[in-house]
Design an enzyme around this catalytic site. Structure first.
Site, PDB file in Angstrom:
ATOM      1  CG  ASN A 170      12.921  45.381  36.828  1.00  0.00           C
ATOM      2  OD1 ASN A 170      13.329  44.229  37.417  1.00  0.00           O
ATOM      3  ND2 ASN A 170      11.442  45.588  36.442  1.00  0.00           N
TER       4      ASN A 170
ATOM      5  CG  ASP B 179      31.669  42.367  41.182  1.00  0.00           C
ATOM      6  OD1 ASP B 179      32.395  41.257  40.501  1.00  0.00           O
ATOM      7  OD2 ASP B 179      31.395  43.246  40.565  1.00  0.00           O
TER       8      ASP B 179
END
Length: 371
Positions: free
Chosen positions: A157, A326
């Protein structure tokens, strides 16, 4: 269409040229500053942390938030307490960095403008951009510190905390309008600005967009986030007539459609409707490119929709999907600036995204393995 275009070489974007085999056409000659990006530069500060650290700052293990007052001390504590890695970040800068990585040589094909502080983090950010061979030109001011994004990693995470700070302070008249900076804008033939910058300097975006449109150069933009489509839609729609290539993902496309009253949730229909919105430079048809995570990428151009399957990846090889969007744009831009056909631009985009999601943060190996 191509016959109306000036003699200067332009990316091949007309309908009949789209599928032209790359062997017929050598990649365009590349020189510095051909790709221009402007946006919010953030220094990414990545560290593996413990649950106590997350709890102290009320962070969820997997989340993206803007820093509030209670997070102000987090950035310094992260650096003092954990082993950190620094990267030049922020959506637009990431995409320019990836495009430069895909291109490799020459260096500094990608130019980047944004605002930072006169501080230690600003110096690190400049150094990291230089290491990525991006030609960074920053407006440096001392009212606000350099923007940062803390990536707090626990297991698989990643909790992101962004503090825009100086990135919010970009000023057209203090930087973009300066002769030596505007000359760099004029050198470019492909322009990219993430939608996030609509919250900072609409007048800077419009100046660049109008220049691209008047000179028949390529202006690209990203919807970037549902909140941009919702709360900054007036700014977005002021720029829309100048956008030649519009990027977005499925959730951004859905938010855009809702705000524009498109009355459809079908992503292909949304792409079509976005493609035909009014456009100033009629020599170029707008191209709309929507990604959908593991599902196929949608491209709308003139009267048709094309779909492109993404590269397959075993879910256990996925480390971090945050930089995927991106990276996709960066790969696509690397193709555009080399005047590759659009299907090759998508292939490069899918490759870049596939590399980045196997790694933590928007990082990459030394060289791409892309032919």
């Amino acid at each position: 269409m191509a016959s109306d275009e000036p003699k200067a070489k332009k990316p091949k974007l007309s309908e009949d040229e789209k599928t032209e085999s790359p062997s017929k056409k050598a990649a365009a000659e590349l020189s510095s500053n051909l790709l221009f990006g402007m946006g919010n530069p953030l220094l990414d500060i990545c560290a593996v942390v413990d649950k106590d650290f997350l709890d102290k700052y009320s962070l969820k293990p997997n989340d993206q938030i803007l820093a509030e007052d209670k997070h102000k001390a987090l950035f310094d504590e992260l650096v003092k307490k954990f082993k950190v890695e620094y990267h030049a970040g922020g959506a637009t800068q990431n995409s320019i960095k990836i495009a430069q990585w895909m291109i490799q040589e020459p260096h500094k094909v990608g130019t980047f403008f944004g605002c930072i502080g006169k501080d230690k983090f600003g110096e690190i950010l400049k150094q990291k951009a230089a290491e990525a061979h991006v030609d960074g030109h920053y407006y440096e001011q001392d009212q606000e510190p350099t923007g940062t994004c803390a990536a707090c990693i626990t297991g698989d995470n990643r909790s992101l905390v962004a503090n825009l700070a100086a990135a919010n302070c970009y000023k057209k008249e203090k930087h973009l309008d300066l002769e030596e900076n505007w000359e760099l804008v004029e050198k470019a033939k492909v322009y990219y600005i993430a939608g996030f910058f609509l919250t900072v300097s609409l007048e800077s975006i419009l100046k660049v967009a109008k220049h691209a449109s008047e000179k028949n150069k390529l202006f690209c933009m990203n919807l970037s986030a549902p909140f941009i489509c919702q709360f900054f839609k007036d700014n977005l729609m002021q720029v829309m007539p100048y956008i030649d290539v519009l990027f977005g993902n499925e959730s951004e496309a859905a938010a855009f459609a809702k705000e524009q009253d498109f009355e459809t949730k079908d992503i292909k229909e949304i792409a079509k409707k976005a493609q035909v919105l009014p456009k100033v430079n009629t020599k170029r048809q707008r191209i709309v490119v929507f990604t959908q995570g593991k599902d196929e990428t949608i491209m709308a151009l003139s009267d048709k929709i094309e779909t492109f399957p993404v590269l397959k990846i075993d879910p256990k090889d996925i480390v971090d999907t945050n930089g995927a969007g991106d990276a996709f744009v960066g790969g696509f831009l690397s193709g555009l600036v080399q005047e590759k056909p659009l299907d090759q631009c998508v292939r490069a985009a899918h490759y870049s995204a596939n590399v980045i999601i196997r790694r933590a943060g928007c990082t990459f190996p030394e060289k791409p393995d892309f032919k």
